[in-house]
Motif scaffolding. Structure first.
Motif, PDB file in Angstrom:
ATOM      1  N   PRO A  11       0.813  -1.225   0.000  1.00 58.41           N
ATOM      2  CA  PRO A  11       0.000   0.000   0.000  1.00 58.41           C
ATOM      3  C   PRO A  11       0.846   1.274   0.000  1.00 58.41           C
ATOM      4  CG  PRO A  11      -0.972  -1.620   1.475  1.00 58.41           C
ATOM      5  CD  PRO A  11       0.371  -2.181   1.033  1.00 58.41           C
ATOM      6  N   ASP A  12       1.950   1.279   0.751  1.00 58.47           N
ATOM      7  CA  ASP A  12       2.816   2.460   0.767  1.00 58.47           C
ATOM      8  C   ASP A  12       3.471   2.693  -0.592  1.00 58.47           C
ATOM      9  OD1 ASP A  12       2.226   3.001   3.408  1.00 58.47           O
ATOM     10  OD2 ASP A  12       4.071   2.104   4.201  1.00 58.47           O
ATOM     11  N   ALA A  13       3.898   1.625  -1.245  1.00 59.11           N
ATOM     12  CA  ALA A  13       4.523   1.757  -2.570  1.00 59.11           C
ATOM     13  C   ALA A  13       3.515   2.283  -3.587  1.00 59.11           C
ATOM     14  CB  ALA A  13       5.088   0.412  -3.020  1.00 59.11           C
ATOM     15  N   ILE A  14       2.294   1.785  -3.525  1.00 60.59           N
ATOM     16  CA  ILE A  14       1.259   2.249  -4.453  1.00 60.59           C
ATOM     17  C   ILE A  14       0.968   3.729  -4.214  1.00 60.59           C
ATOM     18  CG2 ILE A  14      -1.179   2.010  -5.090  1.00 60.59           C
ATOM     19  CD1 ILE A  14      -0.776  -1.051  -4.424  1.00 60.59           C
ATOM     20  N   ALA A  15       0.875   4.136  -2.964  1.00 61.32           N
ATOM     21  CA  ALA A  15       0.611   5.545  -2.644  1.00 61.32           C
ATOM     22  C   ALA A  15       1.749   6.434  -3.151  1.00 61.32           C
ATOM     23  CB  ALA A  15       0.421   5.717  -1.137  1.00 61.32           C
ATOM     24  N   LEU A  16       2.990   5.998  -2.970  1.00 61.80           N
ATOM     25  CA  LEU A  16       4.130   6.782  -3.445  1.00 61.80           C
ATOM     26  C   LEU A  16       4.121   6.868  -4.964  1.00 61.80           C
ATOM     27  CD1 LEU A  16       6.732   8.351  -3.064  1.00 61.80           C
ATOM     28  CD2 LEU A  16       7.929   6.154  -2.806  1.00 61.80           C
ATOM     29  N   ALA A  17       3.850   5.762  -5.639  1.00 58.50           N
ATOM     30  CA  ALA A  17       3.801   5.762  -7.105  1.00 58.50           C
ATOM     31  C   ALA A  17       2.703   6.700  -7.602  1.00 58.50           C
ATOM     32  CB  ALA A  17       3.579   4.344  -7.621  1.00 58.50           C
ATOM     33  N   ARG A  18       1.563   6.684  -6.959  1.00 58.41           N
ATOM     34  CA  ARG A  18       0.477   7.584  -7.370  1.00 58.41           C
ATOM     35  C   ARG A  18       0.868   9.044  -7.156  1.00 58.41           C
ATOM     36  NH1 ARG A  18      -4.595   4.103  -4.966  1.00 58.41           N
ATOM     37  NH2 ARG A  18      -4.750   2.664  -6.740  1.00 58.41           N
ATOM     38  N   ALA A  19       1.602   9.335  -6.096  1.00 56.99           N
ATOM     39  CA  ALA A  19       2.079  10.701  -5.873  1.00 56.99           C
ATOM     40  C   ALA A  19       3.044  11.116  -6.985  1.00 56.99           C
ATOM     41  CB  ALA A  19       2.753  10.809  -4.500  1.00 56.99           C
ATOM     42  N   LEU A  20       3.902  10.196  -7.406  1.00 55.57           N
ATOM     43  CA  LEU A  20       4.827  10.504  -8.500  1.00 55.57           C
ATOM     44  C   LEU A  20       4.082  10.735  -9.810  1.00 55.57           C
ATOM     45  CD1 LEU A  20       7.687   8.011  -7.603  1.00 55.57           C
ATOM     46  CD2 LEU A  20       7.808  10.512  -7.500  1.00 55.57           C
ATOM     47  N   LEU A  21       2.978  10.026 -10.013  1.00 53.13           N
ATOM     48  CA  LEU A  21       2.164  10.226 -11.221  1.00 53.13           C
ATOM     49  C   LEU A  21       1.562  11.631 -11.287  1.00 53.13           C
ATOM     50  CD1 LEU A  21       0.206   6.865 -11.569  1.00 53.13           C
ATOM     51  CD2 LEU A  21       1.846   7.810 -13.191  1.00 53.13           C
ATOM     52  N   ALA A  22       1.495  12.309 -10.175  1.00 50.85           N
ATOM     53  CA  ALA A  22       0.910  13.648 -10.139  1.00 50.85           C
ATOM     54  C   ALA A  22       1.888  14.731 -10.586  1.00 50.85           C
ATOM     55  CB  ALA A  22       0.404  13.949  -8.729  1.00 50.85           C
ATOM     56  N   GLN A  23       3.117  14.362 -10.905  1.00 53.02           N
ATOM     57  CA  GLN A  23       4.097  15.361 -11.332  1.00 53.02           C
ATOM     58  C   GLN A  23       3.727  15.915 -12.709  1.00 53.02           C
ATOM     59  OE1 GLN A  23       8.147  14.182 -10.859  1.00 53.02           O
ATOM     60  NE2 GLN A  23       7.871  13.704  -8.712  1.00 53.02           N
ATOM     61  N   PRO A  24       4.017  17.201 -12.950  1.00 54.13           N
ATOM     62  CA  PRO A  24       3.610  17.820 -14.211  1.00 54.13           C
ATOM     63  C   PRO A  24       4.552  17.570 -15.389  1.00 54.13           C
ATOM     64  CG  PRO A  24       4.618  19.445 -12.791  1.00 54.13           C
ATOM     65  CD  PRO A  24       4.558  18.163 -11.996  1.00 54.13           C
ATOM     66  N   HIS A  25       5.625  16.846 -15.167  1.00 53.48           N
ATOM     67  CA  HIS A  25       6.543  16.554 -16.261  1.00 53.48           C
ATOM     68  C   HIS A  25       7.183  15.193 -16.037  1.00 53.48           C
ATOM     69  CE1 HIS A  25       9.902  17.531 -13.596  1.00 53.48           C
ATOM     70  NE2 HIS A  25       9.174  18.555 -13.211  1.00 53.48           N
ATOM     71  N   ALA A  26       7.750  14.663 -17.113  1.00 55.81           N
ATOM     72  CA  ALA A  26       8.392  13.350 -17.061  1.00 55.81           C
ATOM     73  C   ALA A  26       9.495  13.320 -18.108  1.00 55.81           C
ATOM     74  CB  ALA A  26       7.373  12.244 -17.343  1.00 55.81           C
ATOM     75  N   ALA A  27      10.348  12.331 -18.014  1.00 53.40           N
ATOM     76  CA  ALA A  27      11.301  12.041 -19.082  1.00 53.40           C
ATOM     77  C   ALA A  27      10.672  10.943 -19.930  1.00 53.40           C
ATOM     78  CB  ALA A  27      12.634  11.585 -18.502  1.00 53.40           C
ATOM     79  N   LEU A  28      10.693  11.129 -21.239  1.00 52.40           N
ATOM     80  CA  LEU A  28      10.101  10.189 -22.184  1.00 52.40           C
ATOM     81  C   LEU A  28      11.209   9.572 -23.021  1.00 52.40           C
ATOM     82  CD1 LEU A  28       7.671   8.967 -23.805  1.00 52.40           C
ATOM     83  CD2 LEU A  28       7.822  11.022 -25.241  1.00 52.40           C
ATOM     84  N   ALA A  29      11.299   8.245 -23.003  1.00 52.55           N
ATOM     85  CA  ALA A  29      12.271   7.522 -23.821  1.00 52.55           C
ATOM     86  C   ALA A  29      11.550   6.909 -25.013  1.00 52.55           C
ATOM     87  CB  ALA A  29      12.958   6.440 -22.998  1.00 52.55           C
ATOM     88  N   VAL A  30      12.125   7.110 -26.192  1.00 53.59           N
ATOM     89  CA  VAL A  30      11.554   6.600 -27.442  1.00 53.59           C
ATOM     90  C   VAL A  30      12.669   5.975 -28.266  1.00 53.59           C
ATOM     91  CG1 VAL A  30       9.704   8.334 -27.487  1.00 53.59           C
ATOM     92  CG2 VAL A  30      11.876   8.819 -28.626  1.00 53.59           C
ATOM     93  N   THR A  31      12.288   5.332 -29.360  1.00 51.41           N
ATOM     94  CA  THR A  31      13.259   4.846 -30.331  1.00 51.41           C
ATOM     95  C   THR A  31      13.214   5.778 -31.529  1.00 51.41           C
ATOM     96  OG1 THR A  31      12.918   2.573 -29.601  1.00 51.41           O
ATOM     97  CG2 THR A  31      13.984   2.883 -31.742  1.00 51.41           C
ATOM     98  N   ASP A  32      14.331   6.429 -31.823  1.00 50.15           N
ATOM     99  CA  ASP A  32      14.397   7.376 -32.930  1.00 50.15           C
ATOM    100  C   ASP A  32      14.332   6.670 -34.276  1.00 50.15           C
ATOM    101  OD1 ASP A  32      14.308  10.109 -32.563  1.00 50.15           O
ATOM    102  OD2 ASP A  32      16.409  10.292 -32.005  1.00 50.15           O
ATOM    103  N   ALA A  33      14.170   7.457 -35.326  1.00 48.52           N
ATOM    104  CA  ALA A  33      14.056   6.913 -36.680  1.00 48.52           C
ATOM    105  C   ALA A  33      15.268   6.089 -37.083  1.00 48.52           C
ATOM    106  CB  ALA A  33      13.839   8.045 -37.681  1.00 48.52           C
ATOM    107  N   ASP A  34      16.440   6.409 -36.529  1.00 45.01           N
ATOM    108  CA  ASP A  34      17.649   5.652 -36.870  1.00 45.01           C
ATOM    109  C   ASP A  34      17.812   4.396 -36.009  1.00 45.01           C
ATOM    110  OD1 ASP A  34      18.419   6.696 -34.434  1.00 45.01           O
ATOM    111  OD2 ASP A  34      20.122   7.823 -35.206  1.00 45.01           O
TER     112      ASP A  34
END
Length: 157
Positions: A11-34
């Motif tokens: 339950p504590d881990a889920i609550a912490l993860a949900r709090a992190l989901l409330a952040q207004p920005h994130a780092a996004l990893a993708v695979t580029d065209a190359d």
């Protein structure tokens, strides 16, 4: 056989993860065209439709997601003191789906986005911007030293 150091969700881990989901920005990893990995900082939010972002088609990660929707997100920032690796962070593996401008759900998403990202009012209606919904595949919380948890994506949302 070595013991798996990754714990199931608590339950504590889920609550912490949900709090992190409330952040207004994130780092996004993708695979580029190359075919190589790329990473960008994006605006991030959650909505009744799930996690999402608003990005311009001028951004390289827009084209990368259109070509290959598999991606990963990292949420969490180091605190002002201490080792950055001791601060909690949440890694999400996801599949990206673009929301068409004519999608009937877009007006509600727009209103919700502006409620949580008011500065987006300057550009949200530009033709090059689109909402991208992230369908979670897996979630991993590193809550600090010795506190790693696998989380069920449905439990987070």
């Amino acid at each position: 056989m070595p013991r798996d150091p990754i714990q199931d969700a608590t339950p504590d881990a889920i609550a912490l993860a949900r709090a992190l989901l409330a952040q207004p920005h994130a780092a996004l990893a993708v695979t580029d065209a190359d075919g190589t990995p790329a990473i960008s900082r994006i605006a991030f939010g959650t909505s009744p439709a799930g996690p999402l972002t608003l990005i311009s088609n001028l951004a390289p990660h827009f084209a990368a997601l259109a070509a290959n929707p598999a991606c990963a997100l990292l949420l969490g920032e180091p605190g002002p003191k201490g080792d950055p690796l001791t601060h909690p962070r949440l890694m999400l593996k996801a599949a990206a789906t673009f929301i068409a401008a004519a999608d009937p759900a877009r007006p509600a998403l727009r209103d919700h986005w502006l409620a949580t990202h008011p500065k987006a009012k300057l550009y949200i209606d530009f033709a090059d911007f689109a909402f991208v919904r992230f369908t979670l595949v897996s979630a991993f919380l590193n809550a600090g030293f010795g506190k790693a948890h696998r989380l069920d994506p449905e439990t987070l949302l």
